[in-house]
Design a protein around this motif. Structure first.
Motif, PDB file in Angstrom:
ATOM      1  N   ARG A   8       0.843  -1.190   0.000  1.00  0.00           N
ATOM      2  CA  ARG A   8       0.000   0.000   0.000  1.00  0.00           C
ATOM      3  C   ARG A   8       0.878   1.239   0.000  1.00  0.00           C
ATOM      4  N   TYR A   9       0.734   2.065  -1.043  1.00  0.00           N
ATOM      5  CA  TYR A   9       1.550   3.262  -1.183  1.00  0.00           C
ATOM      6  C   TYR A   9       0.813   4.538  -0.792  1.00  0.00           C
ATOM      7  N   CYS A  10      -0.489   4.505  -0.733  1.00  0.00           N
ATOM      8  CA  CYS A  10      -1.270   5.716  -0.467  1.00  0.00           C
ATOM      9  C   CYS A  10      -1.413   5.931   1.033  1.00  0.00           C
ATOM     10  N   LEU A  11      -1.017   7.099   1.482  1.00  0.00           N
ATOM     11  CA  LEU A  11      -1.095   7.458   2.890  1.00  0.00           C
ATOM     12  C   LEU A  11      -2.431   8.140   3.150  1.00  0.00           C
ATOM     13  N   PHE A  12      -3.172   7.667   4.124  1.00  0.00           N
ATOM     14  CA  PHE A  12      -4.445   8.258   4.552  1.00  0.00           C
ATOM     15  C   PHE A  12      -5.594   8.109   3.552  1.00  0.00           C
ATOM     16  N   MET A  13      -5.469   7.234   2.558  1.00  0.00           N
ATOM     17  CA  MET A  13      -6.599   7.019   1.653  1.00  0.00           C
ATOM     18  C   MET A  13      -6.539   5.602   1.083  1.00  0.00           C
ATOM     19  N   ASN A  14      -7.680   5.131   0.645  1.00  0.00           N
ATOM     20  CA  ASN A  14      -7.812   3.790   0.099  1.00  0.00           C
ATOM     21  C   ASN A  14      -7.142   3.737  -1.272  1.00  0.00           C
ATOM     22  N   GLY A  15      -6.096   2.967  -1.402  1.00  0.00           N
ATOM     23  CA  GLY A  15      -5.371   2.853  -2.662  1.00  0.00           C
ATOM     24  C   GLY A  15      -5.998   1.885  -3.644  1.00  0.00           C
ATOM     25  N   ARG A  16      -7.023   1.154  -3.210  1.00  0.00           N
ATOM     26  CA  ARG A  16      -7.633   0.149  -4.081  1.00  0.00           C
ATOM     27  C   ARG A  16      -8.677   0.717  -5.028  1.00  0.00           C
ATOM     28  N   ILE A  17      -9.051   1.962  -4.850  1.00  0.00           N
ATOM     29  CA  ILE A  17     -10.061   2.546  -5.739  1.00  0.00           C
ATOM     30  C   ILE A  17      -9.433   3.631  -6.609  1.00  0.00           C
ATOM     31  N   HIS A  18     -10.043   3.883  -7.742  1.00  0.00           N
ATOM     32  CA  HIS A  18      -9.594   4.914  -8.695  1.00  0.00           C
ATOM     33  C   HIS A  18      -8.141   4.720  -9.128  1.00  0.00           C
ATOM     34  N   ASN A  19      -7.657   3.477  -9.087  1.00  0.00           N
ATOM     35  CA  ASN A  19      -6.288   3.175  -9.526  1.00  0.00           C
ATOM     36  C   ASN A  19      -5.259   4.028  -8.774  1.00  0.00           C
ATOM     37  N   ARG A  20      -5.551   4.324  -7.510  1.00  0.00           N
ATOM     38  CA  ARG A  20      -4.688   5.204  -6.717  1.00  0.00           C
ATOM     39  C   ARG A  20      -3.325   4.607  -6.411  1.00  0.00           C
ATOM     40  N   ASN A  21      -3.278   3.315  -6.103  1.00  0.00           N
ATOM     41  CA  ASN A  21      -2.035   2.738  -5.611  1.00  0.00           C
ATOM     42  C   ASN A  21      -0.885   2.915  -6.608  1.00  0.00           C
ATOM     43  N   ILE A  22      -1.160   2.743  -7.904  1.00  0.00           N
ATOM     44  CA  ILE A  22      -0.084   2.898  -8.897  1.00  0.00           C
ATOM     45  C   ILE A  22       0.382   4.356  -8.958  1.00  0.00           C
ATOM     46  N   GLY A  23      -0.546   5.306  -8.871  1.00  0.00           N
ATOM     47  CA  GLY A  23      -0.165   6.719  -8.858  1.00  0.00           C
ATOM     48  C   GLY A  23       0.642   7.062  -7.622  1.00  0.00           C
ATOM     49  N   CYS A  24       0.219   6.541  -6.479  1.00  0.00           N
ATOM     50  CA  CYS A  24       0.947   6.792  -5.228  1.00  0.00           C
ATOM     51  C   CYS A  24       2.329   6.148  -5.264  1.00  0.00           C
ATOM     52  N   LYS A  25       2.428   4.963  -5.872  1.00  0.00           N
ATOM     53  CA  LYS A  25       3.724   4.288  -5.984  1.00  0.00           C
ATOM     54  C   LYS A  25       4.681   5.132  -6.822  1.00  0.00           C
ATOM     55  N   ARG A  26       4.212   5.611  -7.968  1.00  0.00           N
ATOM     56  CA  ARG A  26       5.059   6.456  -8.821  1.00  0.00           C
ATOM     57  C   ARG A  26       5.482   7.728  -8.081  1.00  0.00           C
ATOM     58  N   HIS A  27       4.540   8.312  -7.342  1.00  0.00           N
ATOM     59  CA  HIS A  27       4.829   9.527  -6.575  1.00  0.00           C
ATOM     60  C   HIS A  27       5.862   9.242  -5.486  1.00  0.00           C
TER      61      HIS A  27
END
Length: 94
Positions: free
Chosen positions: A7-26
């Motif tokens: 899980r790369y997203c801090l304080f939000m669900n990374g499983r929706i809206h393809n967030r985890n990949i964006g957070c990983k790149r960030h």
């Protein structure tokens, strides 16, 4: 045994809206192998914002604001205003 995805997203669900990949790149752009100067940090923040907008994520604008206000704490600066990640200087085990 199935591997769970990091899980790369801090304080939000990374499983929706393809967030985890964006957070990983960030995170990679901010981290030990990333970093740079203030312009590099701004590019990383805006790339995350663009990724979230492309995925119609309603949190895109608040996340951009959060990263612009607080990202300096996590960014790996290569010189000014300091060298390295401030969070690792204050919390070595992070």
């Amino acid at each position: 045994m199935a591997m769970t995805q990091r899980r790369y997203c801090l304080f939000m669900n990374g499983r929706i809206h393809n967030r985890n990949i964006g957070c990983k790149r960030h995170d990679n752009a901010y981290g030990i192998r990333g970093g740079g100067n203030g312009a590099d940090r701004r590019r990383a923040d805006h790339a995350l914002y663009a990724h979230m907008r492309e995925n119609r994520d309603p949190l895109a604008l608040p996340v951009l604001g959060f990263t612009r206000l607080f990202g300096w704490f996590f960014f790996n600066y290569h010189g000014k205003p300091w060298r390295g990640q401030l969070i690792r200087k204050l919390f070595p085990g992070y």
